[in-house]
Design a protein around this motif. Structure first.
Motif, PDB file in Angstrom:
ATOM      1  N   ASP A  95      44.366 -43.280 -14.714  1.00 18.96           N
ATOM      2  CA  ASP A  95      43.996 -41.996 -15.292  1.00 18.96           C
ATOM      3  C   ASP A  95      43.698 -41.078 -14.112  1.00 18.96           C
ATOM      4  O   ASP A  95      42.585 -41.090 -13.582  1.00 18.96           O
ATOM      5  N   PRO A  96      44.685 -40.309 -13.644  1.00 22.89           N
ATOM      6  CA  PRO A  96      44.480 -39.522 -12.434  1.00 22.89           C
ATOM      7  C   PRO A  96      43.465 -38.387 -12.589  1.00 22.89           C
ATOM      8  O   PRO A  96      42.910 -37.914 -11.605  1.00 22.89           O
ATOM      9  N   GLU A  97      43.212 -37.959 -13.829  1.00 24.77           N
ATOM     10  CA  GLU A  97      42.326 -36.826 -14.068  1.00 24.77           C
ATOM     11  C   GLU A  97      42.781 -35.670 -13.179  1.00 24.77           C
ATOM     12  O   GLU A  97      43.953 -35.321 -13.204  1.00 24.77           O
ATOM     13  N   ASN A  98      41.901 -35.113 -12.362  1.00 22.93           N
ATOM     14  CA  ASN A  98      42.292 -33.996 -11.493  1.00 22.93           C
ATOM     15  C   ASN A  98      42.625 -34.435 -10.071  1.00 22.93           C
ATOM     16  O   ASN A  98      42.812 -33.602  -9.197  1.00 22.93           O
ATOM     17  N   ALA A  99      42.708 -35.733  -9.823  1.00 23.95           N
ATOM     18  CA  ALA A  99      43.009 -36.247  -8.478  1.00 23.95           C
ATOM     19  C   ALA A  99      44.496 -36.540  -8.362  1.00 23.95           C
ATOM     20  O   ALA A  99      45.164 -36.871  -9.342  1.00 23.95           O
ATOM     21  N   PHE A 100      45.031 -36.456  -7.142  1.00 18.93           N
ATOM     22  CA  PHE A 100      46.438 -36.772  -6.899  1.00 18.93           C
ATOM     23  C   PHE A 100      46.638 -38.273  -6.995  1.00 18.93           C
ATOM     24  O   PHE A 100      45.810 -39.045  -6.528  1.00 18.93           O
ATOM     25  N   GLY A 101      47.746 -38.685  -7.594  1.00 24.03           N
ATOM     26  CA  GLY A 101      48.086 -40.097  -7.590  1.00 24.03           C
ATOM     27  C   GLY A 101      48.267 -40.693  -8.966  1.00 24.03           C
ATOM     28  O   GLY A 101      47.609 -41.661  -9.321  1.00 24.03           O
ATOM     29  N   SER A 102      49.185 -40.133  -9.732  1.00 31.92           N
ATOM     30  CA  SER A 102      49.499 -40.714 -11.041  1.00 31.92           C
ATOM     31  C   SER A 102      50.612 -41.749 -10.920  1.00 31.92           C
ATOM     32  O   SER A 102      50.800 -42.555 -11.813  1.00 31.92           O
ATOM     33  N   GLY A 103      51.348 -41.688  -9.820  1.00 30.52           N
ATOM     34  CA  GLY A 103      52.511 -42.554  -9.648  1.00 30.52           C
ATOM     35  C   GLY A 103      53.803 -41.847  -9.967  1.00 30.52           C
ATOM     36  O   GLY A 103      54.883 -42.375  -9.746  1.00 30.52           O
ATOM     37  N   ASP A 104      53.713 -40.633 -10.487  1.00 26.41           N
ATOM     38  CA  ASP A 104      54.917 -39.873 -10.818  1.00 26.41           C
ATOM     39  C   ASP A 104      55.597 -39.308  -9.576  1.00 26.41           C
ATOM     40  O   ASP A 104      56.799 -39.109  -9.567  1.00 26.41           O
ATOM     41  N   HIS A 105      54.822 -39.033  -8.534  1.00 25.07           N
ATOM     42  CA  HIS A 105      55.394 -38.386  -7.359  1.00 25.07           C
ATOM     43  C   HIS A 105      56.071 -39.410  -6.445  1.00 25.07           C
ATOM     44  O   HIS A 105      55.611 -40.534  -6.292  1.00 25.07           O
ATOM     45  N   ARG A 137      55.876 -49.118  -3.044  1.00 17.83           N
ATOM     46  CA  ARG A 137      56.955 -50.057  -2.680  1.00 17.83           C
ATOM     47  C   ARG A 137      56.645 -50.761  -1.360  1.00 17.83           C
ATOM     48  O   ARG A 137      56.867 -51.974  -1.218  1.00 17.83           O
ATOM     49  N   LEU A 138      56.132 -50.010  -0.387  1.00 17.30           N
ATOM     50  CA  LEU A 138      55.786 -50.629   0.901  1.00 17.30           C
ATOM     51  C   LEU A 138      54.616 -51.594   0.757  1.00 17.30           C
ATOM     52  O   LEU A 138      54.622 -52.671   1.362  1.00 17.30           O
ATOM     53  N   LEU A 139      53.631 -51.231  -0.038  1.00 11.52           N
ATOM     54  CA  LEU A 139      52.517 -52.155  -0.275  1.00 11.52           C
ATOM     55  C   LEU A 139      53.011 -53.425  -0.946  1.00 11.52           C
ATOM     56  O   LEU A 139      52.611 -54.529  -0.577  1.00 11.52           O
ATOM     57  N   ASP A 140      53.881 -53.277  -1.937  1.00 16.63           N
ATOM     58  CA  ASP A 140      54.424 -54.438  -2.643  1.00 16.63           C
ATOM     59  C   ASP A 140      55.122 -55.385  -1.673  1.00 16.63           C
ATOM     60  O   ASP A 140      55.005 -56.603  -1.775  1.00 16.63           O
ATOM     61  N   ALA A 141      55.804 -54.837  -0.703  1.00 17.42           N
ATOM     62  CA  ALA A 141      56.545 -55.658   0.252  1.00 17.42           C
ATOM     63  C   ALA A 141      55.679 -56.234   1.367  1.00 17.42           C
ATOM     64  O   ALA A 141      56.009 -57.286   1.921  1.00 17.42           O
ATOM     65  N   HIS A 142      54.560 -55.585   1.698  1.00 15.39           N
ATOM     66  CA  HIS A 142      53.833 -55.976   2.903  1.00 15.39           C
ATOM     67  C   HIS A 142      52.428 -56.530   2.680  1.00 15.39           C
ATOM     68  O   HIS A 142      51.865 -57.117   3.608  1.00 15.39           O
ATOM     69  N   GLY A 151      42.900 -43.216  -6.320  1.00 13.07           N
ATOM     70  CA  GLY A 151      42.640 -44.609  -5.959  1.00 13.07           C
ATOM     71  C   GLY A 151      43.816 -45.529  -6.218  1.00 13.07           C
ATOM     72  O   GLY A 151      43.743 -46.730  -5.981  1.00 13.07           O
ATOM     73  N   ILE A 152      44.931 -44.971  -6.654  1.00 12.97           N
ATOM     74  CA  ILE A 152      46.085 -45.773  -7.063  1.00 12.97           C
ATOM     75  C   ILE A 152      46.559 -46.723  -5.964  1.00 12.97           C
ATOM     76  O   ILE A 152      46.881 -47.888  -6.244  1.00 12.97           O
ATOM     77  N   LEU A 153      46.578 -46.279  -4.723  1.00 16.13           N
ATOM     78  CA  LEU A 153      47.108 -47.118  -3.643  1.00 16.13           C
ATOM     79  C   LEU A 153      46.139 -48.245  -3.300  1.00 16.13           C
ATOM     80  O   LEU A 153      46.558 -49.385  -3.083  1.00 16.13           O
ATOM     81  N   SER A 154      44.856 -47.946  -3.274  1.00 10.66           N
ATOM     82  CA  SER A 154      43.849 -48.990  -3.049  1.00 10.66           C
ATOM     83  C   SER A 154      43.880 -50.024  -4.159  1.00 10.66           C
ATOM     84  O   SER A 154      43.815 -51.233  -3.912  1.00 10.66           O
ATOM     85  N   ILE A 155      43.982 -49.552  -5.389  1.00 14.89           N
ATOM     86  CA  ILE A 155      44.018 -50.455  -6.543  1.00 14.89           C
ATOM     87  C   ILE A 155      45.237 -51.363  -6.463  1.00 14.89           C
ATOM     88  O   ILE A 155      45.136 -52.572  -6.672  1.00 14.89           O
ATOM     89  N   ALA A 156      46.374 -50.791  -6.128  1.00 16.11           N
ATOM     90  CA  ALA A 156      47.593 -51.600  -5.998  1.00 16.11           C
ATOM     91  C   ALA A 156      47.409 -52.660  -4.915  1.00 16.11           C
ATOM     92  O   ALA A 156      47.738 -53.827  -5.120  1.00 16.11           O
TER      93      ALA A 156
END
Length: 188
Positions: A26-36, A44-49, A64-69
């Motif tokens: 739930d990105p609310e007003n923060a950047f990082g919904s995954g659409d961009h 993709r890089l996190l998934d691989a590394h 927080g999307i990248l940290s969560i991933a």
């Protein structure tokens, strides 16, 4: 996104395979919904590394999307920072939503005040900001660490790589007009 990441907003049902790593955002007003594209490239890089056990530093954490991933991929902890207090709050809520709240420490602490070294350092920020950060980011990298940068237009890629000339390019991903770079300290 990548081999294992399945991203969706929390208000929509999802059909996941057993091997999928499901992230509710739930990105609310923060950047990082995954659409961009820039977010997808870093995912993709996190998934691989991210193999498990890494400490992550997420600079400009947004939702927080990248940290969560990274945490769901097996990282042991993530220190997430952003200049916006609202982004920090959204990151905490999303981490709890995804069951990784214990592993995420989010704050508005300036990068220069962050202590310790990390196996994965990432920043999905505009190139005009990233070009001024190579020393500060490199100072937070553990030996053998990877630095993942995104928010880079293809037309700005060469300028970014010049700013990070003290590092070697390990991987470059592109999507649309955007790219992401995985860098390492030379000789590591």
């Amino acid at each position: 996104i990548g081999e294992r990441i399945l991203l969706h907003p929390s208000w929509e049902p999802v059909e996941a395979r057993a091997e999928d790593i499901v992230i509710n955002i739930d990105p609310e007003n923060a950047f990082g919904s995954g659409d961009h594209e820039t977010t997808r490239l870093v995912l993709r890089l996190l998934d691989a590394h991210v193999k498990g056990g890494e400490r992550v530093l997420d600079v400009g954490c947004g939702s927080g999307i990248l940290s969560i991933a990274a945490l769901k991929l097996g990282a042991t902890s993530s220190t997430a920072v952003d200049i916006e207090e609202e982004a920090v709050e959204v990151s905490h809520r999303n981490a709890k939503l995804n069951g990784v709240g214990e592993g995420l420490e989010a704050s508005t602490t300036p990068l220069e005040a962050i202590e310790g070294r990390y196996e994965v350092v990432l920043a999905n920020i505009e190139t005009r900001v990233l070009v001024h950060m190579p020393d500060a980011l490199a100072a937070r990298m553990a030996p053998g660490a990877v630095l993942i940068l995104s928010g880079i237009l293809r037309t700005e890629r060469d300028a970014l790589l010049r700013a990070y000339a003290s590092m070697e390019l390990g991987e470059l991903l592109e999507e649309g007009e955007w790219c992401a770079c995985l860098l390492r300290q030379k000789g590591s």
